[in-house]
Every structure is written in C-alpha cells, then in structure tokens.
Design a protein around this motif. Structure first.
Motif, PDB file in Angstrom:
ATOM      1  N   GLN A   1       0.819  -1.212   0.000  1.00 11.24           N
ATOM      2  CA  GLN A   1       0.000   0.000   0.000  1.00 11.24           C
ATOM      3  C   GLN A   1       0.854   1.264   0.000  1.00 11.24           C
ATOM      4  O   GLN A   1       0.455   2.290  -0.539  1.00 11.24           O
ATOM      5  CB  GLN A   1      -0.925   0.016   1.228  1.00 11.24           C
ATOM      6  CG  GLN A   1      -2.104  -0.937   1.120  1.00 11.24           C
ATOM      7  CD  GLN A   1      -2.959  -0.916   2.376  1.00 11.24           C
ATOM      8  OE1 GLN A   1      -2.451  -0.762   3.477  1.00 11.24           O
ATOM      9  NE2 GLN A   1      -4.256  -1.072   2.207  1.00 11.24           N
ATOM     10  N   LEU A   2       2.031   1.181   0.624  1.00 10.57           N
ATOM     11  CA  LEU A   2       2.882   2.363   0.771  1.00 10.57           C
ATOM     12  C   LEU A   2       3.797   2.585  -0.422  1.00 10.57           C
ATOM     13  O   LEU A   2       4.493   3.598  -0.490  1.00 10.57           O
ATOM     14  CB  LEU A   2       3.720   2.244   2.048  1.00 10.57           C
ATOM     15  CG  LEU A   2       2.891   2.113   3.334  1.00 10.57           C
ATOM     16  CD1 LEU A   2       3.805   1.968   4.533  1.00 10.57           C
ATOM     17  CD2 LEU A   2       1.965   3.301   3.503  1.00 10.57           C
TER      18      LEU A   2
ATOM     19  N   MET B   1       4.367   6.134  -2.412  1.00  3.90           N
ATOM     20  CA  MET B   1       4.248   7.294  -1.525  1.00  3.90           C
ATOM     21  C   MET B   1       5.492   8.169  -1.603  1.00  3.90           C
ATOM     22  O   MET B   1       5.409   9.392  -1.611  1.00  3.90           O
ATOM     23  CB  MET B   1       4.015   6.829  -0.080  1.00  3.90           C
ATOM     24  CG  MET B   1       3.714   7.953   0.881  1.00  3.90           C
ATOM     25  SD  MET B   1       3.222   7.303   2.488  1.00  3.90           S
ATOM     26  CE  MET B   1       2.980   8.845   3.393  1.00  3.90           C
TER      27      MET B   1
ATOM     28  N   ARG C   1      -1.560   5.632   4.189  1.00  3.82           N
ATOM     29  CA  ARG C   1      -0.604   6.638   3.740  1.00  3.82           C
ATOM     30  C   ARG C   1      -0.699   7.907   4.586  1.00  3.82           C
ATOM     31  O   ARG C   1       0.324   8.539   4.875  1.00  3.82           O
ATOM     32  CB  ARG C   1      -0.823   6.940   2.260  1.00  3.82           C
ATOM     33  CG  ARG C   1      -0.505   5.743   1.371  1.00  3.82           C
ATOM     34  CD  ARG C   1      -0.313   6.123  -0.068  1.00  3.82           C
ATOM     35  NE  ARG C   1       0.005   4.960  -0.894  1.00  3.82           N
ATOM     36  CZ  ARG C   1       0.289   5.022  -2.180  1.00  3.82           C
ATOM     37  NH1 ARG C   1       0.317   6.186  -2.801  1.00  3.82           N
ATOM     38  NH2 ARG C   1       0.555   3.934  -2.870  1.00  3.82           N
TER      39      ARG C   1
ATOM     40  N   GLU D   1       2.292  10.065   7.294  1.00  8.47           N
ATOM     41  CA  GLU D   1       2.723  11.433   7.041  1.00  8.47           C
ATOM     42  C   GLU D   1       3.629  11.911   8.175  1.00  8.47           C
ATOM     43  O   GLU D   1       3.239  11.912   9.348  1.00  8.47           O
ATOM     44  CB  GLU D   1       1.503  12.359   6.941  1.00  8.47           C
ATOM     45  CG  GLU D   1       0.738  12.218   5.639  1.00  8.47           C
ATOM     46  CD  GLU D   1       1.414  12.917   4.470  1.00  8.47           C
ATOM     47  OE1 GLU D   1       2.640  13.088   4.497  1.00  8.47           O
ATOM     48  OE2 GLU D   1       0.709  13.277   3.524  1.00  8.47           O
TER      49      GLU D   1
ATOM     50  N   THR E   1      -5.919  13.519  -0.977  1.00  9.89           N
ATOM     51  CA  THR E   1      -5.015  12.366  -1.028  1.00  9.89           C
ATOM     52  C   THR E   1      -5.535  11.325  -2.014  1.00  9.89           C
ATOM     53  O   THR E   1      -4.780  10.773  -2.822  1.00  9.89           O
ATOM     54  CB  THR E   1      -4.878  11.733   0.368  1.00  9.89           C
ATOM     55  OG1 THR E   1      -4.392  12.713   1.284  1.00  9.89           O
ATOM     56  CG2 THR E   1      -3.928  10.546   0.333  1.00  9.89           C
TER      57      THR E   1
END
Length: 358
Positions: free
Chosen positions: A90-91, A94, A290, A294, A310
């Motif tokens: 998922q990351l 980023m 995500r 941060e 986002t």
C-alpha cells in the motif's frame, strides 16, 4: 384436498387449483385455500428462523467482550505476515515516482523480508496489533449486539425473519455504528501499529510506548489521530458490510443446513464477509495507511490536502490500480483472517454460554 405423488411438480389446473411442494409430496389445493396455504408456509418459515435465533448462545457482557477480543487477537496473529505485506504494498508510490514502480510481487517481497530482516520481521508490530485488536474486536462485537437490539426496538422488529429488509437495515446500520465506535476508541494504537509494521531496515520507533511518546512529542497529540477521518469513512462501511453479509449468510445457511458445525458455518460465512467488505473499502484503507505515515521518521509530507485530496492525488499519479495496490495479499489475508475471527467468536460464545453463572 387431494395428494399428487409427483414430488416438486408445480401446476395450475382448472377451477384455480394450485400445487404446493411440502417436501413430502405435491399437495393440490383449490384457489380458495391457496392463500391460507401460503400464510401457513410463511408462518412455518418465520417460526423456524425464530427458533434458530432463540438457540444462539447467550452470554453476559464480560464474556462477550472476552470472546470478541480473543477472536480478534487469534485472527490477526494467524494472518500477520500477509497483513505486513499488504501495508508495504500500500505504501509503494508514496515516496517513489509512480513511473519507476515495479509490479507488486508477493513472492519477491516475501523473499526480500526473509533475506534482509529475517522471519520474525513478518510479525513486526504484531504486539501492538494484538494490543489494538483485543479492545477493537471486543468493542465492535459488543457494540454491534447493543446497536442491533436498539435498532430492532426503534424499527419495531419483534423477532428476526419477519421482515427481510428491516433485518438487513439493522445489520448494516448496526455494523457501521459498531465500527465507528470501536475505531474511534482504539485509533492511536492502530496508527502506531501501521508505523511499526512499515519500518524496514531503519528502526525509528522502538516499541509501542516509544512510538506513542515520540509521535506525541514530534507531531503533537493530533498526530496520534492522523488519518482518523479516512478510517471512519472506511471502517463504517467495512463493518456494516462485514456483519450484514456474515449474519445474513449464517442465517440462510443454518436455515437450510441446521446440523452443520459451528466451525464450518463460521469459516464459510466469514470468508464471504471478508471478501465483500475488503473489495468495497480497500481504497479508503490505502488512503488511511498513507495518511498515517505522514511525517513518520522525520520525512517530508507528501499529501497536504486531506482525505479527498489524497485520494485524488493517488488516482492522478498511480491510476485506479494505485488505489488497489496490495489488494492481492489483502484477499489472501482477509479470507482466512475474517473466517478465523468469526469462527473463534462463535466457538467461544458456545463455550462460555455453557459455563454456569457464579
């Protein structure tokens, strides 16, 4: 009234005669008796569903909280390796140019973790996962039962099975409210779990309490609630769908196959529940992950426009595929994970209901 030996035959003859399949043969009735026969069959169906509901294990508040908490902890521990793979996928994107991203490979990432971090790395953050999952599952299962009872009173549902649309509404709304309640109470632990699981070679947070203190010191108290909006938007529908699909599938299964074991019913209905909820809510879960990261480890912020900004940013830079990055290991995780949770919960309820009070 006369009996026709052809089981399952359906026909309408002269004089308004109709055939009803009773399970032992086809019964032919005249038009005047058809309405009464339909009412009788519907009444028998409702009585059977009511009997199934009345035979569900009944346990007290403490026992229910224990059952929900243990079920959540067992399910999460069994699927921790796949949960970590999901978070890592998922990351992706980023802090990397989307054009340079490699296609997700479960086998390649699994091999990398074993080689660089060792087998124990698959359970990195699992302690905080359990610390989060025990109260989360306890509250969600308990709150669902309480909200369900309240909604049945508000909507005038005297017993399950009388009105299918009202039953579905009770399950959806009750599940959504239960998810929002549980997520709000336990959110800081969920954020810490994500940051611990996302660490690879550089260890910035040394444990649960160190992470809580560091985040509070560097990012303020509000830092512990980053991504809460996306979480509530996702967890409400997620648990609404999960509980609704599970309860509806279980009721249907037990109505037609009442002798099947609790384990089989829990695993089967839990699988359907997990697949349905994950497919619908996965993009919001990705946005939540995500946003939770941060500023982690002193990194620069990537998304500065809130939940919808986002969402738009990810869709623009990575496409629709980016919103479902990591969905494959999520499916691999959620099918056994949700199945184990519901199966464990049902078995614990059954066990605890047999313990005499006092």
């Amino acid at each position: 009234m006369q009996t026709d030996a052809r089981v399952g035959a359906v026909m309408e003859g002269g004089g308004g005669q109709r055939v009803f399949n009773t399970g032992h043969g086809a019964v032919v009735v005249d038009g005047g008796a058809a309405g009464a026969a339909c009412k009788l069959m519907e009444q028998q169906r409702k009585e059977k569903e009511r009997a199934l509901h009345d035979h569900q294990p009944r346990i007290g508040t403490v026992s229910q909280l224990i059952a929900g908490g243990v079920a959540g902890a067992v399910g999460k521990t069994c699927t921790a390796p796949l949960a970590r793979l999901t978070i890592l996928f998922q990351l992706q994107g980023m802090h990397t140019d989307a054009a340079n991203l490699k296609s997700a490979s479960i086998w390649r990432e699994t091999t990398r973790i074993i080689k660089e971090e060792g087998y124990r790395a698959f359970w990195r953050g699992n302690l905080v996962t359990i610390a989060h999952r025990i109260p989360y599952s306890s509250v969600s299962f308990y709150a669902f039962e309480r909200y369900k009872n309240l909604l049945q009173l508000v909507l005038g549902v005297e017993s399950p099975g009388e009105n299918i649309s009202k039953d579905l509404a009770v399950r959806l709304v009750g599940g959504g409210l239960a998810g929002i309640t549980a997520a709000s109470v336990t959110y800081p632990l969920d954020l810490v779990r994500t940051r611990l699981a996302a660490q690879t070679n550089v260890i910035y947070y040394r444990g649960i309490w160190h992470a809580l203190r560091t985040i509070s010191r560097e990012e303020g108290a509000t830092g512990l609630y980053k991504g809460l909006g996306a979480t509530l938007l996702g967890v409400g529908p997620s648990l609404a769908i999960s509980f609704a699909v599970y309860e509806t599938a279980r009721t249907h299964w037990q109505f037609h196959r009442p002798d099947d074991s609790t384990v089989l019913v829990g695993l089967g209905c839990g699988s359907l529940s997990g697949i349905a909820s994950s497919t619908v809510t996965f993009p919001l879960d990705l946005v939540r992950r995500r946003m939770q990261l941060e500023g982690a480890g002193g990194r620069a912020r990537v998304y500065k426009t809130g939940i919808f900004g986002t969402f738009k940013n990810i869709f623009k830079t990575e496409g629709l595929r980016g919103l479902y990055r990591g969905i494959l290991p999520e499916y691999y995780k959620v099918v056994p994970g949700v199945s184990i949770v519901f199966m464990t919960y049902e078995k614990l309820k059954q066990f605890l209901s047999n313990i005499p009070d006092g």
